[in-house]
Design a protein around this motif. Structure first.
Motif, PDB file in Angstrom:
ATOM      1  N   PHE A  63      90.753  34.200  12.846  1.00 14.56           N
ATOM      2  CA  PHE A  63      91.205  35.587  12.974  1.00 14.56           C
ATOM      3  C   PHE A  63      90.177  36.505  13.631  1.00 14.56           C
ATOM      4  O   PHE A  63      88.984  36.203  13.656  1.00 14.56           O
ATOM      5  N   ASP A  64      90.674  37.674  14.085  1.00 18.54           N
ATOM      6  CA  ASP A  64      89.803  38.822  14.293  1.00 18.54           C
ATOM      7  C   ASP A  64      89.714  39.514  12.940  1.00 18.54           C
ATOM      8  O   ASP A  64      90.735  39.960  12.396  1.00 18.54           O
ATOM      9  N   VAL A  65      88.515  39.589  12.389  1.00 19.33           N
ATOM     10  CA  VAL A  65      88.353  40.197  11.063  1.00 19.33           C
ATOM     11  C   VAL A  65      88.236  41.717  11.245  1.00 19.33           C
ATOM     12  O   VAL A  65      87.387  42.178  12.012  1.00 19.33           O
ATOM     13  N   VAL A  66      89.128  42.452  10.597  1.00 16.14           N
ATOM     14  CA  VAL A  66      89.194  43.909  10.788  1.00 16.14           C
ATOM     15  C   VAL A  66      89.087  44.621   9.449  1.00 16.14           C
ATOM     16  O   VAL A  66      89.270  44.018   8.392  1.00 16.14           O
ATOM     17  N   SER A  67      88.798  45.914   9.524  1.00 17.56           N
ATOM     18  CA  SER A  67      88.910  46.732   8.316  1.00 17.56           C
ATOM     19  C   SER A  67      90.365  47.205   8.251  1.00 17.56           C
ATOM     20  O   SER A  67      90.960  47.562   9.275  1.00 17.56           O
ATOM     21  N   LEU A  68      90.953  47.171   7.063  1.00 11.62           N
ATOM     22  CA  LEU A  68      92.370  47.524   6.922  1.00 11.62           C
ATOM     23  C   LEU A  68      92.652  48.917   7.487  1.00 11.62           C
ATOM     24  O   LEU A  68      93.632  49.134   8.191  1.00 11.62           O
ATOM     25  N   GLY A  69      91.748  49.875   7.173  1.00 11.90           N
ATOM     26  CA  GLY A  69      91.930  51.252   7.650  1.00 11.90           C
ATOM     27  C   GLY A  69      91.951  51.331   9.168  1.00 11.90           C
ATOM     28  O   GLY A  69      92.767  52.063   9.747  1.00 11.90           O
ATOM     29  N   ASP A  70      91.077  50.567   9.821  1.00  9.16           N
ATOM     30  CA  ASP A  70      91.039  50.571  11.292  1.00  9.16           C
ATOM     31  C   ASP A  70      92.324  50.005  11.875  1.00  9.16           C
ATOM     32  O   ASP A  70      92.873  50.534  12.838  1.00  9.16           O
ATOM     33  N   TRP A  71      92.793  48.926  11.281  1.00  2.03           N
ATOM     34  CA  TRP A  71      94.020  48.287  11.769  1.00  2.03           C
ATOM     35  C   TRP A  71      95.197  49.270  11.666  1.00  2.03           C
ATOM     36  O   TRP A  71      95.974  49.429  12.603  1.00  2.03           O
ATOM     37  N   VAL A  72      95.275  49.938  10.511  1.00  2.00           N
ATOM     38  CA  VAL A  72      96.363  50.891  10.276  1.00  2.00           C
ATOM     39  C   VAL A  72      96.289  52.042  11.293  1.00  2.00           C
ATOM     40  O   VAL A  72      97.304  52.454  11.857  1.00  2.00           O
ATOM     41  N   GLN A  73      95.082  52.515  11.536  1.00  2.00           N
ATOM     42  CA  GLN A  73      94.895  53.616  12.480  1.00  2.00           C
ATOM     43  C   GLN A  73      95.334  53.206  13.894  1.00  2.00           C
ATOM     44  O   GLN A  73      96.039  53.956  14.569  1.00  2.00           O
ATOM     45  N   ARG A  74      94.934  52.015  14.305  1.00  2.00           N
ATOM     46  CA  ARG A  74      95.319  51.532  15.641  1.00  2.00           C
ATOM     47  C   ARG A  74      96.836  51.394  15.732  1.00  2.00           C
ATOM     48  O   ARG A  74      97.438  51.748  16.737  1.00  2.00           O
ATOM     49  N   LYS A  75      97.409  50.895  14.679  1.00  2.00           N
ATOM     50  CA  LYS A  75      98.870  50.707  14.648  1.00  2.00           C
ATOM     51  C   LYS A  75      99.573  52.066  14.787  1.00  2.00           C
ATOM     52  O   LYS A  75     100.513  52.224  15.563  1.00  2.00           O
ATOM     53  N   GLN A  76      99.062  53.062  14.046  1.00  2.00           N
ATOM     54  CA  GLN A  76      99.678  54.396  14.098  1.00  2.00           C
ATOM     55  C   GLN A  76      99.544  55.039  15.466  1.00  2.00           C
ATOM     56  O   GLN A  76     100.397  55.791  15.895  1.00  2.00           O
ATOM     57  N   GLN A  77      98.406  54.762  16.132  1.00  2.00           N
ATOM     58  CA  GLN A  77      98.165  55.373  17.437  1.00  2.00           C
ATOM     59  C   GLN A  77      98.777  54.571  18.575  1.00  2.00           C
ATOM     60  O   GLN A  77      98.615  54.922  19.738  1.00  2.00           O
ATOM     61  N   GLY A  78      99.438  53.472  18.233  1.00  2.00           N
ATOM     62  CA  GLY A  78     100.070  52.653  19.259  1.00  2.00           C
ATOM     63  C   GLY A  78      99.077  51.898  20.127  1.00  2.00           C
ATOM     64  O   GLY A  78      99.396  51.502  21.250  1.00  2.00           O
ATOM     65  N   LEU A  79      97.870  51.689  19.635  1.00  2.00           N
ATOM     66  CA  LEU A  79      96.858  50.943  20.386  1.00  2.00           C
ATOM     67  C   LEU A  79      97.096  49.439  20.214  1.00  2.00           C
ATOM     68  O   LEU A  79      97.708  49.017  19.233  1.00  2.00           O
ATOM     69  N   PRO A  80      96.610  48.640  21.162  1.00  2.00           N
ATOM     70  CA  PRO A  80      96.808  47.185  21.030  1.00  2.00           C
ATOM     71  C   PRO A  80      96.141  46.631  19.767  1.00  2.00           C
ATOM     72  O   PRO A  80      95.074  47.097  19.370  1.00  2.00           O
ATOM     73  N   LEU A  81      96.808  45.650  19.164  1.00  2.00           N
ATOM     74  CA  LEU A  81      96.293  45.032  17.927  1.00  2.00           C
ATOM     75  C   LEU A  81      95.972  43.573  18.204  1.00  2.00           C
ATOM     76  O   LEU A  81      96.605  42.947  19.055  1.00  2.00           O
TER      77      LEU A  81
END
Ligand SMILES: [Zn+2]
Length: 337
Positions: free
Chosen positions: A73-91
């Motif tokens: 995996f790409d290990v992420v912080s949950l908060g960062d992932w959620v923020q990217r998802k909300q901003q429509g940034l690539p995940l």
């Protein structure tokens, strides 16, 4: 013989799941694995035998997990992932986020050094009004009473007498499995009913000195946050299960005030929430949705980013027995077993 065949089939299934699971495949649509941990304890720690097996991972196993997740995996912080998802940034195609529930003192002692050594981000959901107190979760109190030969004292209360009779009919010896079944059965009562029954039999006095403090203190929580690796989320004020047994005022307190308490004590904003025991109803979900950016449940599942419900994020629960080899851990991540 029968047991060996069963073991063999189980082991073969784990091998196949590890090999062909979703964690081991390229993904076209982005997915997120949120791993749920509770306690990190070595077997020789006194606290190990005072806890249900399903709550613990040893430091050795946890360290292995933190290395293994990097292979898949790409290990992420949950908060960062959620923020990217909300901003429509690539995940990332396959992301993995680590979470800890409750704020156990052992997370500070045993998990933090491993998170640092492996540079792994994580989110810790703290019980806001219990941090730094000698609060005991009722399952630990009940387990300690059972394992310390205090069944007779428990049975003085009709609630425990009823549950005890039911579990006695199924389990011969009082061990951690017996206690786990007892605790599971007790969950049909409300937290208030259980805590007041424990009060009536004077559980604290019965256990004097036998249960080490459960939770870390504020300095330790701050140190985890200040490591730059651990984000703090809310896990309510008192770890009340957010079900119909609570009044509107209590729900408000548990959900909104916990955010405030953590923000005042730690500084910075607290945007993530975790439902105690995974329990919620419509009113709870609405209040959590208006208060937090995202929330995690105890429902099992790998998250499909496109279909993700940010306030009902599913997780993969991890404990020692099902994850203490690379193959078993892989099987747990596979989404197949
Ligand atoms: Zn919890």
């Amino acid at each position: 013989m029968a047991i060996n065949v069963k073991k063999l089939v189980k082991s073969a299934a784990a091998g196949l799941a590890n090999q062909f699971g979703q964690h081991n495949k390229d993904q076209t649509d982005p997915k997120l694995w949120v791993l749920m941990y509770h306690r990190i304890l070595p077997r020789d720690d006194i606290r190990f035998n005072l806890e249900e097996p399903g709550m613990i991972v040893t430091p050795e196993t946890f360290s292995m997990h933190m290395q293994e997740i990097r292979r898949y995996f790409d290990v992420v912080s949950l908060g960062d992932w959620v923020q990217r998802k909300q901003q429509g940034l690539p995940l990332p195609a396959k992301a993995c986020a680590i979470t800890f529930d409750d704020g156990w003192a052992d997370n500070y002692e045993y998990a933090l050094p491993i998170l640092k050594a492996t540079n792994t981000p994580a989110t810790l959901f703290a019980v806001a009004e219990k941090i730094g107190t000698n609060f005991q979760f009722w399952p630990n109190t009940v387990l300690a009473l059972l394992l310390n030969g205090r069944s007779a004292e428990l049975n003085r209360h009709p609630l425990f007498a009823q549950v005890g009779a039911e579990i006695d009919a199924m389990h011969k010896t009082i061990d951690r499995e017996y206690a786990a079944a007892y605790i599971a059965r007790l969950k049909s009562f409300s937290d208030n009913e259980i805590f007041s029954a424990l009060n009536e039999i004077h559980s604290t006095e019965l256990l004097a000195g036998k249960l080490p403090n459960a939770l870390m203190n504020w300095d330790q929580l701050k140190e985890m946050r200040d490591s730059g690796l651990v984000a703090i989320g809310s896990h309510t004020c008192n770890h009340m299960r957010l079900s119909d047994a609570l009044s509107a005022e209590q729900l408000q307190h548990e959900i909104k005030n916990s955010k405030e308490v953590l923000e005042v004590k730690l500084g910075g904003s607290v945007d993530l929430f975790c439902f105690p025991n995974g329990d919620y109803n419509e009113a709870t979900l609405n209040l959590v949705t208006e208060t937090y950016v995202a929330a995690v449940t105890t429902k099992r599942g790998i998250i499909d980013a496109d279909a993700a419900k940010l306030h009902e994020l599913t997780r993969v629960a991890i404990h020692e027995e099902i994850s203490n080899s690379r193959r078993l851990f892989g099987a747990r991540l596979s989404g197949l077993l």
